[in-house]
Design a protein around this motif. Sequence first.
Motif, PDB file in Angstrom:
ATOM      1  N   ARG A  41      11.241  18.184 -61.393  1.00  0.00           N
ATOM      2  CA  ARG A  41      12.513  17.899 -62.047  1.00  0.00           C
ATOM      3  C   ARG A  41      12.254  17.017 -63.266  1.00  0.00           C
ATOM      4  NH1 ARG A  41      17.878  18.199 -60.661  1.00  0.00           N
ATOM      5  NH2 ARG A  41      19.297  16.691 -61.638  1.00  0.00           N
ATOM      6  N   ARG A  64      15.067  30.641 -61.808  1.00  0.00           N
ATOM      7  CA  ARG A  64      14.114  29.652 -61.285  1.00  0.00           C
ATOM      8  C   ARG A  64      14.436  28.237 -61.751  1.00  0.00           C
ATOM      9  NH1 ARG A  64       8.931  29.807 -62.836  1.00  0.00           N
ATOM     10  NH2 ARG A  64       9.355  30.774 -64.875  1.00  0.00           N
ATOM     11  N   GLN A 113      15.823  21.241 -63.407  1.00  0.00           N
ATOM     12  CA  GLN A 113      15.215  21.475 -62.103  1.00  0.00           C
ATOM     13  C   GLN A 113      14.401  22.761 -62.187  1.00  0.00           C
ATOM     14  OE1 GLN A 113      15.247  19.596 -59.251  1.00  0.00           O
ATOM     15  NE2 GLN A 113      13.811  21.107 -58.431  1.00  0.00           N
ATOM     16  N   ASN A 173      12.010  25.344 -60.294  1.00  0.00           N
ATOM     17  CA  ASN A 173      11.594  25.842 -58.986  1.00  0.00           C
ATOM     18  C   ASN A 173      10.683  27.059 -59.148  1.00  0.00           C
ATOM     19  OD1 ASN A 173      13.337  23.916 -57.704  1.00  0.00           O
ATOM     20  ND2 ASN A 173      15.063  25.299 -58.055  1.00  0.00           N
ATOM     21  N   SER A 174       9.986  27.379 -58.076  1.00  0.00           N
ATOM     22  CA  SER A 174       9.096  28.554 -58.072  1.00  0.00           C
ATOM     23  C   SER A 174       8.207  28.559 -59.313  1.00  0.00           C
ATOM     24  CB  SER A 174       9.929  29.841 -58.016  1.00  0.00           C
ATOM     25  OG  SER A 174      10.750  29.859 -56.869  1.00  0.00           O
ATOM     26  N   GLY A 223       5.678  25.499 -56.458  1.00  0.00           N
ATOM     27  CA  GLY A 223       6.277  24.192 -56.263  1.00  0.00           C
ATOM     28  C   GLY A 223       7.423  23.927 -57.218  1.00  0.00           C
ATOM     29  N   SER A 224       7.951  22.712 -57.146  1.00  0.00           N
ATOM     30  CA  SER A 224       9.107  22.329 -57.949  1.00  0.00           C
ATOM     31  C   SER A 224       8.852  21.001 -58.651  1.00  0.00           C
ATOM     32  CB  SER A 224      10.355  22.171 -57.064  1.00  0.00           C
ATOM     33  OG  SER A 224      10.696  23.378 -56.439  1.00  0.00           O
TER      34      SER A 224
END
Length: 121
Positions: free
Chosen positions: A19, A66, A81, A83-84, A16-17
């Motif tokens: 921020r 990532r 941010q 990610n992964s 998931g991500s």
Amino acid sequence: QVQLVESGGGLVQTGGSLRLSCTASGSIYMIKTMGWYRQAPGNQREFVAGITNDGRTNYADSVKGRFIISRENAKNTVSLQMNSLKPEDTAVYYCNSNLRSLLTTFFNDYWGQGTQVTVSL
């Protein structure tokens, strides 16, 4: 007085991500760098990503490809941010800034209070 306030941590599943954001406020004269560090239980605090006031970025090898760091100079804000996400990214994430306040003639490191990021399997 200078404050760094983070937001955006939480719980997310693997892959998931999230921020993260951090805003510096107070009697600030100039900000050189802004960035993120993290500390997992039992580990030392480690560098994650940094960005200079002219936009040059630097990443830890473990997050390259990532994570993306960005900055809005006009708002004294830095974002990360992520990610992964992996379980090994679980840690308290701290915002850092090297800046000069209006009350001094030198640059100093300031830290936020930290925000928890937990990545579940």
